[in-house]
Design a protein around this motif. Structure first.
Motif, PDB file in Angstrom:
ATOM      1  N   THR A 150       0.737  -0.844  -0.243  1.00  0.00           N
ATOM      2  CA  THR A 150      -0.012  -0.107  -0.063  1.00  0.00           C
ATOM      3  C   THR A 150       1.102   1.413  -0.073  1.00  0.00           C
ATOM      4  OG1 THR A 150      -1.629  -1.233   1.115  1.00  0.00           O
ATOM      5  CG2 THR A 150      -1.862   1.035   1.554  1.00  0.00           C
ATOM      6  N   MET A 166       0.692   3.729  -3.364  1.00  0.00           N
ATOM      7  CA  MET A 166       0.615   4.893  -2.886  1.00  0.00           C
ATOM      8  C   MET A 166       1.993   6.311  -3.269  1.00  0.00           C
ATOM      9  SD  MET A 166      -3.174   4.583  -1.740  1.00  0.00           S
ATOM     10  CE  MET A 166      -3.383   6.491  -0.272  1.00  0.00           C
ATOM     11  N   GLY A 212      -3.328  -5.955   1.038  1.00  0.00           N
ATOM     12  CA  GLY A 212      -2.725  -4.505   0.181  1.00  0.00           C
ATOM     13  C   GLY A 212      -2.386  -3.969  -0.763  1.00  0.00           C
ATOM     14  N   SER A 217      -5.787  -1.634  -2.878  1.00  0.00           N
ATOM     15  CA  SER A 217      -4.829  -0.263  -3.054  1.00  0.00           C
ATOM     16  C   SER A 217      -5.678   0.440  -3.843  1.00  0.00           C
ATOM     17  CB  SER A 217      -3.793  -0.439  -3.543  1.00  0.00           C
ATOM     18  OG  SER A 217      -3.806  -0.930  -4.162  1.00  0.00           O
ATOM     19  N   ASN A 218      -4.735   1.972  -3.870  1.00  0.00           N
ATOM     20  CA  ASN A 218      -6.038   3.122  -4.915  1.00  0.00           C
ATOM     21  C   ASN A 218      -5.311   2.932  -6.023  1.00  0.00           C
ATOM     22  OD1 ASN A 218      -7.184   4.095  -3.030  1.00  0.00           O
ATOM     23  ND2 ASN A 218      -5.533   5.468  -3.044  1.00  0.00           N
TER      24      ASN A 218
END
Length: 383
Positions: free
Chosen positions: A4, A8, A229, A233-234
């Protein structure tokens, strides 16, 4: 969670009982309370090279071997490498075991550039006069200070005021270190509920599962958390969005978002896993690389100071030297040095491979044009 954060941004103890070993039961840590601790440590040091506890000897013995020093043969096995002359045998034997040992066939001589070193992890008390030291047995190089793990040990001693070291050895147990068993399984994380006509999309994570070592449960938990994660995640959410949008535009392509895990080091009670990320959703392919490093005995993650010899300043100087040798631009080298200078060692991303510690820079860490990850290496304290 490492994933993550990155996205990010862009001889085990064996319960073997023998008559010479003090009764095993509840023990207390006596490291700070043991009388004559310095003398105790000197006795332990007697069992380092040159003695019969050579790497080859342990490997031939299988998982565990035990020396009961109430027996002449066990004492003789230690003394044949320890004494250089016959007249030294009884003197050394009394110093180590509190009694004489006769009929010892000596094997004195030079043992090359390596030696066996027994490092103490802790000292335990089992009764009023009985203690044992436990720790790791290493085969160490006299030149360069490198070492590798041979196994674990327990040295049982009896407190004796009249002895040279105030203690005498009663038994020694050696256990060959345990290698972790690992298995890699590819997990498909792309939701089967989403179907697209034009875009073929895959999202996979190669999960490593560990067994056969005490820290397996904690290691598996950490690696599974990284996979979770990855999926939440984004970047994963963006991947779904890009696939849906481009599919609606009738763009025909194969999009992927993958994490490939590989065990790169499984020695010295250390397990190091390299994770390589690759993602493509139109445009340029992106890639990244990072590592997870564990103490296989406890499952705890370890930092670079656990595997590289020297102080913080010494380790960073090694990194600066390694960066200078890279075929990078001056701008990258300058930025890399700045990043290392301000980064705490415990936060450095790395993984191990053979005797190397490979340090990873995320994409764009060294500049706007650095789309792929960069790595360099320094040497570990193991060989």
């Amino acid at each position: 969670m490492k994933f993550t954060k990155k996205i990010m941004a862009a001889l085990l103890v064996v319960a073997l009982t023998i008559t010479a070993v003090p009764a095993m039961g509840a023990t207390v840590d006596a490291t700070n309370t043991i009388p004559n601790k310095k003398s105790f440590m000197k006795l332990v040091d007697e069992f380092s090279t040159p003695i019969g506890v050579t790497e080859e000897y342990i490997m031939k013995a299988g998982k565990t071997m035990t020396y009961d020093f109430s027996k002449v043969t066990a004492r003789a096995d230690m003394l044949r490498f320890k004494a250089e002359k016959k007249k030294q045998v009884n003197k050394i034997s009394k110093r180590m075991f509190g009694k004489k040992t006769s009929k010892v066939t000596l094997y004195p001589g030079e043992w090359g550039d390596s030696e066996v070193v027994m490092e103490v992890d802790s000292i335990k008390k089992t009764s009023k006069k009985n203690y044992y030291a436990k720790g790791q047995v290493y085969f160490a190089s006299k030149v360069g200070g490198k070492k590798h793990l041979v196994g674990t040990y327990r040295l049982y001693v009896l407190r004796k005021k009249t002895a040279k070291y105030k203690y005498v050895a009663t038994a020694l147990k050696l256990t060959k270190w345990k290698k972790a068993t690992t298995k890699a399984s590819k997990v498909n994380l792309f939701s089967s509920a989403k179907k697209y006509k034009n875009i073929k999309a895959t999202m996979t994570y190669q999960l490593i599962t560990v067994s056969g070592v005490d820290g397996a449960k904690a290691i598996n938990k950490a690696l599974r958390a990284d996979m979770d994660g990855f999926q939440k995640s984004n970047s994963a959410n963006n991947f779904y969005r890009w696939v849906a949008e481009d599919d609606a535009k009738k763009i025909k392509d194969n999009y992927y978002f993958t994490a490939t895990s590989k065990v790169k080091y499984n020695m010295n009670n250390i397990l190091s896993v390299r994770i390589t990320l690759k993602w493509y959703a139109g445009g340029a392919e992106n890639s990244d690389e990072y590592g997870y490093n564990f103490d296989a005995r406890t499952g705890k993650q370890i930092g670079i100071k656990s595997v590289v010899a020297g102080s913080t300043n010494t380790i960073k100087k090694k990194m600066y030297t390694a960066i200078k040798k890279k075929n990078w631009s001056k701008a990258y080298k300058k930025k890399a040095k700045k990043v290392i200078k301000k980064t705490k060692l415990k936060d450095l991303e790395f993984y191990m491979k053979n005797d190397k510690v490979i340090i990873c820079f995320e994409p764009y860490t060294l500049g706007k044009k650095q789309r792929e990850f960069k790595t360099f290496y320094i040497f570990s304290k193991y060989f």
